[in-house]
Design a protein around this motif. Structure first.
Motif, PDB file in Angstrom:
ATOM      1  N   SER A   1      35.849  28.621  32.821  1.00 23.61           N
ATOM      2  CA  SER A   1      36.965  27.729  33.133  1.00 23.61           C
ATOM      3  C   SER A   1      38.168  28.008  32.244  1.00 23.61           C
ATOM      4  N   ASP A   2      39.318  27.703  32.797  1.00 21.50           N
ATOM      5  CA  ASP A   2      40.551  27.892  32.032  1.00 21.50           C
ATOM      6  C   ASP A   2      41.448  26.690  32.238  1.00 21.50           C
ATOM      7  N   ASN A   3      42.366  26.484  31.317  1.00 21.30           N
ATOM      8  CA  ASN A   3      43.363  25.434  31.518  1.00 21.30           C
ATOM      9  C   ASN A   3      44.741  26.065  31.757  1.00 21.30           C
TER      10      ASN A   3
ATOM     11  N   GLY B   1      46.449  27.011  37.415  1.00 22.19           N
ATOM     12  CA  GLY B   1      45.734  26.463  38.572  1.00 22.19           C
ATOM     13  C   GLY B   1      46.265  26.953  39.902  1.00 22.19           C
ATOM     14  N   MET B   2      45.631  26.499  40.965  1.00 20.94           N
ATOM     15  CA  MET B   2      46.053  26.921  42.312  1.00 20.94           C
ATOM     16  C   MET B   2      46.182  25.722  43.241  1.00 20.94           C
ATOM     17  N   THR B   3      47.188  25.773  44.088  1.00 22.60           N
ATOM     18  CA  THR B   3      47.323  24.771  45.153  1.00 22.60           C
ATOM     19  C   THR B   3      46.419  25.191  46.309  1.00 22.60           C
TER      20      THR B   3
ATOM     21  N   ASN C   1      46.517  40.486  48.851  1.00 17.67           N
ATOM     22  CA  ASN C   1      47.388  39.976  47.800  1.00 17.67           C
ATOM     23  C   ASN C   1      46.961  40.408  46.409  1.00 17.67           C
ATOM     24  N   SER C   2      45.840  41.023  46.355  1.00 19.08           N
ATOM     25  CA  SER C   2      45.262  41.281  45.055  1.00 19.08           C
ATOM     26  C   SER C   2      45.920  42.479  44.375  1.00 19.08           C
ATOM     27  N   GLY C   3      46.839  42.160  43.496  1.00 19.99           N
ATOM     28  CA  GLY C   3      47.474  43.185  42.682  1.00 19.99           C
ATOM     29  C   GLY C   3      47.907  44.379  43.507  1.00 19.99           C
ATOM     30  N   SER C   4      47.684  45.548  42.986  1.00 16.89           N
ATOM     31  CA  SER C   4      48.118  46.745  43.691  1.00 16.89           C
ATOM     32  C   SER C   4      46.920  47.559  44.147  1.00 16.89           C
TER      33      SER C   4
ATOM     34  N   LEU D   1      46.535  46.031  36.443  1.00 15.22           N
ATOM     35  CA  LEU D   1      45.091  45.982  36.173  1.00 15.22           C
ATOM     36  C   LEU D   1      44.272  46.572  37.306  1.00 15.22           C
ATOM     37  N   ASN D   2      44.732  46.373  38.509  1.00 12.49           N
ATOM     38  CA  ASN D   2      43.921  46.795  39.645  1.00 12.49           C
ATOM     39  C   ASN D   2      44.355  48.114  40.264  1.00 12.49           C
ATOM     40  N   ILE D   3      45.082  48.893  39.508  1.00 10.29           N
ATOM     41  CA  ILE D   3      45.565  50.154  40.048  1.00 10.29           C
ATOM     42  C   ILE D   3      44.392  51.095  40.306  1.00 10.29           C
TER      43      ILE D   3
ATOM     44  N   SER E   1      40.039  37.945  32.936  1.00 10.43           N
ATOM     45  CA  SER E   1      41.421  38.399  32.954  1.00 10.43           C
ATOM     46  C   SER E   1      42.282  37.524  33.880  1.00 10.43           C
ATOM     47  N   ASN E   2      41.706  37.054  34.981  1.00 10.03           N
ATOM     48  CA  ASN E   2      42.439  36.114  35.835  1.00 10.03           C
ATOM     49  C   ASN E   2      42.726  34.810  35.094  1.00 10.03           C
ATOM     50  N   ALA E   3      41.724  34.348  34.363  1.00 10.79           N
ATOM     51  CA  ALA E   3      41.894  33.107  33.601  1.00 10.79           C
ATOM     52  C   ALA E   3      43.014  33.295  32.582  1.00 10.79           C
TER      53      ALA E   3
ATOM     54  N   GLY F   1      44.033  23.393  35.835  1.00  6.78           N
ATOM     55  CA  GLY F   1      43.323  24.625  35.491  1.00  6.78           C
ATOM     56  C   GLY F   1      42.301  24.976  36.556  1.00  6.78           C
ATOM     57  N   THR F   2      41.459  25.954  36.246  1.00  6.98           N
ATOM     58  CA  THR F   2      40.521  26.471  37.237  1.00  6.98           C
ATOM     59  C   THR F   2      39.133  26.653  36.633  1.00  6.98           C
ATOM     60  N   THR F   3      38.137  26.247  37.398  1.00  7.61           N
ATOM     61  CA  THR F   3      36.754  26.444  36.968  1.00  7.61           C
ATOM     62  C   THR F   3      36.039  27.256  38.035  1.00  7.61           C
TER      63      THR F   3
ATOM     64  N   ASN G   1      45.821  31.847  50.142  1.00 13.52           N
ATOM     65  CA  ASN G   1      46.483  33.157  50.076  1.00 13.52           C
ATOM     66  C   ASN G   1      45.842  34.113  49.082  1.00 13.52           C
ATOM     67  N   ASN G   2      45.392  33.579  47.966  1.00 13.69           N
ATOM     68  CA  ASN G   2      44.920  34.468  46.897  1.00 13.69           C
ATOM     69  C   ASN G   2      43.460  34.850  47.024  1.00 13.69           C
ATOM     70  N   LEU G   3      42.649  33.900  47.466  1.00 15.25           N
ATOM     71  CA  LEU G   3      41.220  34.188  47.506  1.00 15.25           C
ATOM     72  C   LEU G   3      40.732  34.458  48.925  1.00 15.25           C
ATOM     73  N   GLY G   4      41.596  34.294  49.895  1.00 14.93           N
ATOM     74  CA  GLY G   4      41.191  34.491  51.280  1.00 14.93           C
ATOM     75  C   GLY G   4      41.330  35.925  51.733  1.00 14.93           C
TER      76      GLY G   4
ATOM     77  N   VAL H   1      37.904  45.214  41.079  1.00 11.59           N
ATOM     78  CA  VAL H   1      38.749  44.861  42.198  1.00 11.59           C
ATOM     79  C   VAL H   1      38.942  43.360  42.204  1.00 11.59           C
ATOM     80  N   GLY H   2      39.148  42.819  41.032  1.00 13.97           N
ATOM     81  CA  GLY H   2      39.548  41.432  40.929  1.00 13.97           C
ATOM     82  C   GLY H   2      38.467  40.434  41.259  1.00 13.97           C
ATOM     83  N   PHE H   3      38.935  39.315  41.749  1.00 15.04           N
ATOM     84  CA  PHE H   3      38.090  38.162  41.984  1.00 15.04           C
ATOM     85  C   PHE H   3      36.837  38.472  42.797  1.00 15.04           C
ATOM     86  N   TYR H   4      36.982  39.360  43.782  1.00 11.40           N
ATOM     87  CA  TYR H   4      35.867  39.651  44.679  1.00 11.40           C
ATOM     88  C   TYR H   4      34.670  40.274  43.984  1.00 11.40           C
TER      89      TYR H   4
ATOM     90  N   ASP I   1      45.493  35.448  32.750  1.00 11.85           N
ATOM     91  CA  ASP I   1      46.784  35.507  33.479  1.00 11.85           C
ATOM     92  C   ASP I   1      47.288  34.103  33.795  1.00 11.85           C
ATOM     93  N   ALA I   2      46.361  33.258  34.259  1.00 12.72           N
ATOM     94  CA  ALA I   2      46.736  31.893  34.643  1.00 12.72           C
ATOM     95  C   ALA I   2      47.234  31.121  33.418  1.00 12.72           C
ATOM     96  N   ILE I   3      46.584  31.349  32.292  1.00 10.72           N
ATOM     97  CA  ILE I   3      47.027  30.685  31.057  1.00 10.72           C
ATOM     98  C   ILE I   3      48.376  31.238  30.622  1.00 10.72           C
TER      99      ILE I   3
HETATM  100  P1  ADP Z   1      44.883  40.071  40.714  1.00  8.82           P
HETATM  101  O1  ADP Z   1      44.428  39.436  39.438  1.00  8.82           O
HETATM  102  O2  ADP Z   1      45.085  41.546  40.574  1.00  8.82           O
HETATM  103  O3  ADP Z   1      46.061  39.403  41.325  1.00  8.82           O
HETATM  104  P2  ADP Z   1      42.417  39.007  41.714  1.00  8.82           P
HETATM  105  O4  ADP Z   1      41.596  39.313  42.912  1.00  8.82           O
HETATM  106  O5  ADP Z   1      41.730  39.135  40.414  1.00  8.82           O
HETATM  107  O6  ADP Z   1      43.685  39.935  41.780  1.00  8.82           O
HETATM  108  O7  ADP Z   1      42.971  37.540  41.857  1.00  8.82           O
HETATM  109  C1  ADP Z   1      43.696  37.163  42.998  1.00  8.82           C
HETATM  110  C2  ADP Z   1      44.630  36.016  42.732  1.00  8.82           C
HETATM  111  O8  ADP Z   1      43.920  34.796  42.642  1.00  8.82           O
HETATM  112  C3  ADP Z   1      45.394  36.095  41.433  1.00  8.82           C
HETATM  113  O9  ADP Z   1      46.541  36.886  41.569  1.00  8.82           O
HETATM  114  C4  ADP Z   1      45.742  34.654  41.192  1.00  8.82           C
HETATM  115  O10 ADP Z   1      46.907  34.288  41.913  1.00  8.82           O
HETATM  116  C5  ADP Z   1      44.571  33.925  41.776  1.00  8.82           C
HETATM  117  N1  ADP Z   1      43.613  33.517  40.742  1.00  8.82           N
HETATM  118  C6  ADP Z   1      42.424  34.082  40.473  1.00  8.82           C
HETATM  119  N2  ADP Z   1      41.816  33.449  39.433  1.00  8.82           N
HETATM  120  C7  ADP Z   1      42.664  32.485  39.040  1.00  8.82           C
HETATM  121  C8  ADP Z   1      42.633  31.498  38.001  1.00  8.82           C
HETATM  122  N3  ADP Z   1      41.603  31.402  37.151  1.00  8.82           N
HETATM  123  N4  ADP Z   1      43.696  30.658  37.892  1.00  8.82           N
HETATM  124  C9  ADP Z   1      44.748  30.752  38.742  1.00  8.82           C
HETATM  125  N5  ADP Z   1      44.841  31.668  39.723  1.00  8.82           N
HETATM  126  C10 ADP Z   1      43.814  32.517  39.885  1.00  8.82           C
END
Ligand code: ADP
Ligand code: MG
Length: 477
Positions: free
Chosen positions: A76-78, A81-83, A96-99, A337-339, A34-36, A167-169, A89-92, A120-123, A38-40
């Protein structure tokens, strides 16, 4: 390169994840897909106005790769991507993760449930992986970065190459199998295929994987293995399609497959809504009751999607008890998604959706009663009891919804009659509705008092179920 520590609340969440029960762990795949997606979505959206993106919708895809030897699963997705800053900020931190509402109490039981219901997202990747590597290159940036973590203490970020572009792998190094938990199941192509079907079938972009097919030719000969890249998801959910594209058969097949019923439903309700609440719903009235329907074990609820991603298997708040037999899916872009379950219960949008659904179910049933009496009576013989309980247990709050759906046998011709029908053929001097209680129709018909009333030309309703009298009393009060 420097190792940074996770923020405190992230640590706590990570801890919770590791201890989560097994059946919940599989949702990690849904979360990264679902993150992939969203990024797309973000890059695709940009491409519509910014020609420098240079991509069209069909160029976007999510790829899954299994490497059994190295015990890795890669998604992986195209997308956008992330700086370096984004990674930080997002993975640390999960703040920041949704709500996602982080629970302050120490009640692990509920926490575990949240993981199962919502993820609960990425974690969630750390439920199955002992190391996660994210290689990413943001749109508009020259440099790619690699984020690595064992999910315990912290993470590292370093510069790297990413030859395949923006993109992101994400690579998961799976945990070792234990007696209880077989993480290698996520290296099995069939398992991955079925998880994608189960949770991510409706993602709008193709989810691809190289799939092996073994062909057994003649006896004694070595089987041949063919490899082919296949799209695992169907991409368009049936409820997103136009009604005109769909036949009853399509609706019924989906129902039977999705809800594991071997009988087609009585009817379906397909509604699309925009305005105060934006959602698509596809609801079904089953023909038969599940074996546990009238027991405490039965769980009502509709499957809940947020923009094509399943966030809850059975959302009870979408159905009133009197319509607890209804099956179906609701897909709304208004929901995050993360409610968490707690927040969801208070969600205004969800309440509006639930109210609308209740109305459409009522209307559909009234339509059935009007147009196909036989079918309705069959339905009523299975689920009608629920309406009476509904009136009784809601202290009348459900009267308006249910009164025209009720039926009782009567002295008129022994057949079922609705209250409307009863009233419409009341004698001019008749002031009241008459009913008689008894175990069966036959017993009631032997009651001496019945004759007197019938002699006046009045019709008498037969109440053969205990709840009938309670329900009617609630209604007339
Ligand atoms: P959420 O999707 O609810 O924001 P996640 O924990 O799933 O929470 O992801 C945290 C953040 O990491 C996302 O909001 C996004 O900014 C970034 N992220 C995660 N996966 C990707 C990805 N494949 N491409 C770009 N950004 C990503
Ligand atoms: Mg996410």
């Amino acid at each position: 390169m420097q190792t940074k520590e996770f923020k405190a609340e992230s640590k706590r969440l990570l801890d919770m994840m590791i201890n989560s029960i097994y059946t919940h762990k599989e949702i990690f795949l849904r979360e990264i897909i679902s993150n992939a997606s969203d990024a797309i979505d973000k890059l695709y959206f940009k491409s519509l106005t910014d020609t420098s993106v240079g991509m069209k919708k069909s160029d976007f895809a999510i790829n899954i790769a299994i490497d059994k030897e190295n015990r890795t699963l890669t998604v992986s997705d195209n997308g956008i991507g992330m700086t370096e800053e984004d990674l930080e900020n997002n993975l640390g931190t999960i703040a920041n993760s949704g709500s996602f509402a982080f629970k302050k109490d120490n009640d692990l039981g509920d926490d575990v449930d949240i993981i199962g219901q919502f993820g609960v997202g990425f974690y969630s990747t750390f439920m199955v992986a002992k190391e996660v590597t994210v290689v990413t290159k943001a749109f508009g940036s020259e440099q790619a970065y690699k984020w690595t973590s064992d999910g315990v203490e912290g993470y590292t970020i370093e510069e790297c190459d990413k030859p395949d572009g923006v993109g992101t792998t994400i690579t998961l190094k799976l945990k070792d199998d234990t007696d209880d938990e077989k993480y290698s199941t996520y290296l099995d192509q069939y398992q991955i295929q079925s998880l994608v079907k189960k949770y991510s079938d409706y993602i709008r972009f193709p989810i691809r994987m190289e799939v092996e097919h073994t062909h057994y030719n003649e006896e004694g000969k070595e089987p041949e293995v063919h490899k082919a890249i296949e799209t695992l998801n169907s991409m368009t959910p049936i409820w997103k399609k136009n009604k005109s594209e769909l036949k009853d058969e399509d609706y019924n097949n989906f129902y039977m497959e999705k809800f594991g019923d071997y009988e087609p439903p009585v009817t379906h309700i397909h509604s699309k809504n925009e305005g105060v609440a934006t959602y698509d719903a596809l609801l079904y009235i089953p023909a038969r009751a599940p074996f546990d329907y009238y027991s405490k074990d039965y769980e009502k609820g509709l499957q809940l999607y947020s923009s094509g991603v399943m966030i809850m298997e059975k959302c009870a708040d979408l159905l009133p008890d009197w319509f607890s037999f209804v099956k179906g899916v609701v897909d709304s872009e208004d929901l995050s998604l993360n409610i968490s379950r707690e927040l969801l219960q208070q969600d205004r949008q969800l309440k509006i959706i639930a109210k609308n659904l209740e109305k459409s179910i009522k209307n559909e049933l009234e339509k059935l009663l009007k147009n196909d009496r036989e079918k309705y009576e069959k339905f009523y013989s299975v689920f009608g009891l629920q309406f009476k309980f509904g009136i009784y247990q809601s202290y009348g709050a459900a009267n308006e919804t249910l009164k025209d759906l009720l039926m009782f046998p009567s002295s008129f011709d022994g057949k079922n009659v609705t209250l409307k029908e009863y009233v419409s053929r009341m004698k001019e001097d008749q002031k009241e509705i008459y009913y008689a209680c008894g175990e069966t129709k036959e017993r009631i018909e032997m009651l001496p008092q019945l004759e007197k009333i019938k002699d006046k030309g009045y019709e008498v309703l037969y109440f053969t179920q205990d709840v009938d009298e309670f329900a009617i009393k609630v209604m007339i009060n």
